[in-house]
Enzyme design. Sequence first.
Site, PDB file in Angstrom:
ATOM      1  N   ARG A   1      -4.916  -7.998  21.352  1.00  0.00           N
ATOM      2  CA  ARG A   1      -3.765  -8.505  20.704  1.00  0.00           C
ATOM      3  C   ARG A   1      -2.705  -8.691  21.458  1.00  0.00           C
ATOM      4  O   ARG A   1      -2.009  -9.849  21.813  1.00  0.00           O
ATOM      5  CB  ARG A   1      -3.501  -7.811  19.426  1.00  0.00           C
ATOM      6  CG  ARG A   1      -4.340  -7.872  18.375  1.00  0.00           C
ATOM      7  CD  ARG A   1      -4.044  -6.758  17.121  1.00  0.00           C
ATOM      8  NE  ARG A   1      -4.197  -5.427  17.811  1.00  0.00           N
ATOM      9  CZ  ARG A   1      -4.948  -4.686  17.214  1.00  0.00           C
ATOM     10  NH1 ARG A   1      -5.891  -5.243  16.158  1.00  0.00           N
ATOM     11  NH2 ARG A   1      -5.430  -3.635  17.894  1.00  0.00           N
TER      12      ARG A   1
ATOM     13  N   SER B   1     -11.870  -7.635  30.371  1.00  0.00           N
ATOM     14  CA  SER B   1     -11.780  -7.043  29.119  1.00  0.00           C
ATOM     15  C   SER B   1     -13.458  -6.497  29.151  1.00  0.00           C
ATOM     16  O   SER B   1     -14.149  -6.811  29.958  1.00  0.00           O
ATOM     17  CB  SER B   1     -11.797  -7.826  27.753  1.00  0.00           C
ATOM     18  OG  SER B   1     -10.531  -7.956  27.642  1.00  0.00           O
TER      19      SER B   1
ATOM     20  N   ILE C   1       2.147  -1.345  30.381  1.00  0.00           N
ATOM     21  CA  ILE C   1       2.650  -1.365  28.875  1.00  0.00           C
ATOM     22  C   ILE C   1       1.784  -0.907  28.103  1.00  0.00           C
ATOM     23  O   ILE C   1       2.053  -0.881  26.872  1.00  0.00           O
ATOM     24  CB  ILE C   1       3.203  -2.725  28.249  1.00  0.00           C
ATOM     25  CG1 ILE C   1       2.343  -3.775  28.137  1.00  0.00           C
ATOM     26  CG2 ILE C   1       4.518  -2.870  28.984  1.00  0.00           C
ATOM     27  CD1 ILE C   1       1.595  -3.940  27.097  1.00  0.00           C
TER      28      ILE C   1
ATOM     29  N   ARG D   1      -0.789   2.659  28.503  1.00  0.00           N
ATOM     30  CA  ARG D   1      -0.762   3.808  28.718  1.00  0.00           C
ATOM     31  C   ARG D   1      -0.542   4.620  29.778  1.00  0.00           C
ATOM     32  O   ARG D   1      -1.184   3.936  30.693  1.00  0.00           O
ATOM     33  CB  ARG D   1      -1.883   4.775  27.721  1.00  0.00           C
ATOM     34  CG  ARG D   1      -1.777   4.567  26.123  1.00  0.00           C
ATOM     35  CD  ARG D   1      -0.827   5.382  25.463  1.00  0.00           C
ATOM     36  NE  ARG D   1      -0.820   5.219  24.097  1.00  0.00           N
ATOM     37  CZ  ARG D   1      -0.133   4.389  23.343  1.00  0.00           C
ATOM     38  NH1 ARG D   1       0.881   3.526  24.156  1.00  0.00           N
ATOM     39  NH2 ARG D   1      -0.194   4.206  22.337  1.00  0.00           N
TER      40      ARG D   1
ATOM     41  N   ASP E   1       6.348   0.950  31.540  1.00  0.00           N
ATOM     42  CA  ASP E   1       7.011   1.248  30.302  1.00  0.00           C
ATOM     43  C   ASP E   1       6.461   2.809  30.066  1.00  0.00           C
ATOM     44  O   ASP E   1       6.983   3.406  28.962  1.00  0.00           O
ATOM     45  CB  ASP E   1       6.666   0.310  29.155  1.00  0.00           C
ATOM     46  CG  ASP E   1       7.355   0.739  27.830  1.00  0.00           C
ATOM     47  OD1 ASP E   1       8.400   1.333  27.950  1.00  0.00           O
ATOM     48  OD2 ASP E   1       6.715   0.743  26.825  1.00  0.00           O
TER      49      ASP E   1
ATOM     50  N   GLU F   1       4.976  11.948  30.022  1.00  0.00           N
ATOM     51  CA  GLU F   1       6.049  11.494  29.699  1.00  0.00           C
ATOM     52  C   GLU F   1       6.649  12.874  28.762  1.00  0.00           C
ATOM     53  O   GLU F   1       6.046  13.697  28.203  1.00  0.00           O
ATOM     54  CB  GLU F   1       5.997  10.375  28.284  1.00  0.00           C
ATOM     55  CG  GLU F   1       5.379   9.118  29.076  1.00  0.00           C
ATOM     56  CD  GLU F   1       4.931   8.056  28.054  1.00  0.00           C
ATOM     57  OE1 GLU F   1       5.098   8.374  26.775  1.00  0.00           O
ATOM     58  OE2 GLU F   1       4.467   7.051  28.514  1.00  0.00           O
TER      59      GLU F   1
ATOM     60  N   HIS G   1       9.137   4.210  27.525  1.00  0.00           N
ATOM     61  CA  HIS G   1       8.348   4.172  26.433  1.00  0.00           C
ATOM     62  C   HIS G   1       8.751   3.496  25.201  1.00  0.00           C
ATOM     63  O   HIS G   1       8.861   3.902  24.314  1.00  0.00           O
ATOM     64  CB  HIS G   1       7.522   5.375  25.989  1.00  0.00           C
ATOM     65  CG  HIS G   1       6.282   4.944  25.227  1.00  0.00           C
ATOM     66  ND1 HIS G   1       4.756   5.797  25.357  1.00  0.00           N
ATOM     67  CD2 HIS G   1       5.723   3.863  24.657  1.00  0.00           C
ATOM     68  CE1 HIS G   1       4.143   5.248  24.897  1.00  0.00           C
ATOM     69  NE2 HIS G   1       4.414   4.220  24.255  1.00  0.00           N
TER      70      HIS G   1
END
Length: 317
Positions: free
Chosen positions: A157, A177, A234, A236, A260, A265, A283
């Site tokens: 998506r 993919s 963006i 993980r 990000d 983290e 994030h």
Amino acid sequence: MENIGVMMTCACSPSPYLQEELDKQFKLFRYWECANKEEFLKSNSNSIRAIVCNTSVGADAKTIDLFPNLEIVSTFSVGLDKVDLVKCREKGIRVTNTPDVLTDDVADTAMALILATLRRICAMDSYVKSGYWKTKGEFELTTKFSGKRVGILGLGRIGSAIARRAEAFGCPISYHSRSEKPNAKNYKYYSSVVDLAANSDVFVVACTLTSETRHIVNREVIDAVGSKGYIVNIGRGLHIDETELVAALVEGRLGGAGLDVFEKEPEVPKEMMELQNVVMLPHVGSGTWETDTDMADLVIANLKAHFLKKPLLSPVV
Ligand code: NAP
């Protein structure tokens, strides 16, 4: 439903909306606020029938086992890497996430990171605000984005939404993919991540984090992107071997990175603090008021559907 016990593992969001709504509609327990967890569990573990969590504090096997009457885990995220899905399946616990509603924001964030990294937007902003424009003159030249080859790891998506945006910048799109997408005929498919990286100027990580994709971006992939290429993450933090990423950036084997997400983290490697070719965000891929509300509404709609014995809106398990 105000007697149904719902436990949040953490605040989930800087907005109070999710907590306020859960508080209005269910019996809400804020687990992270409990000073004495043992005491809390003794008094309440039997009455908790739902867990609401996110990607900072999820629902691991140990947490799930604490609540004998748990029926559903609803994560305030699309990523499921912090929920023990195997355990939930074993115990017949339903799981929901928040897909689709955050796709546009995360794709927008990816584009912002790409532009900020290649065009050095943050450095330019500091340059003007520090008064250097007046004292030092013109800012140095940066790197053009329009028309660059964009490679997307994970054409789901979010990856597809990034691809559509990059197309508007005149960028040829490639992807990797698990399977080739029949509805993505305009995009070139690479069955190997390294080949995708070698044929990308901007390599965007947007796939699911699983044991298979942990450190999928390793030294070989980073070197294939190369000294003139950029990596944007963006997905993980654990998708990228961060030690290798730092080494490549420091040694000039990678052109730059827009990040990000990070491995530990909110810790970020100290070496990155000094690097001019890195843009870092805390994030915030989906972090807008609008999307936060939509995600909260979806979490609550899933819980209500479950307790009314109706079909879940975004079932995972
Ligand atoms: P999605 O629609 O399920 O797409 C996931 C993509 O990952 C699919 O293209 C899938 O490929 C690919 N993938 C899965 N396993 C793979 C593997 N072993 N090798 C290569 N590709 C693999 O999910 P989404 O909604 O786009 O979200 C993607 C991820 O973005 C989430 O899981 C989350 O980690 C991250 N995210 C980050 C933020 C943020 O704030 N930074 C916000 C939301 C989401 P196939 O289609 O071939 O299976």
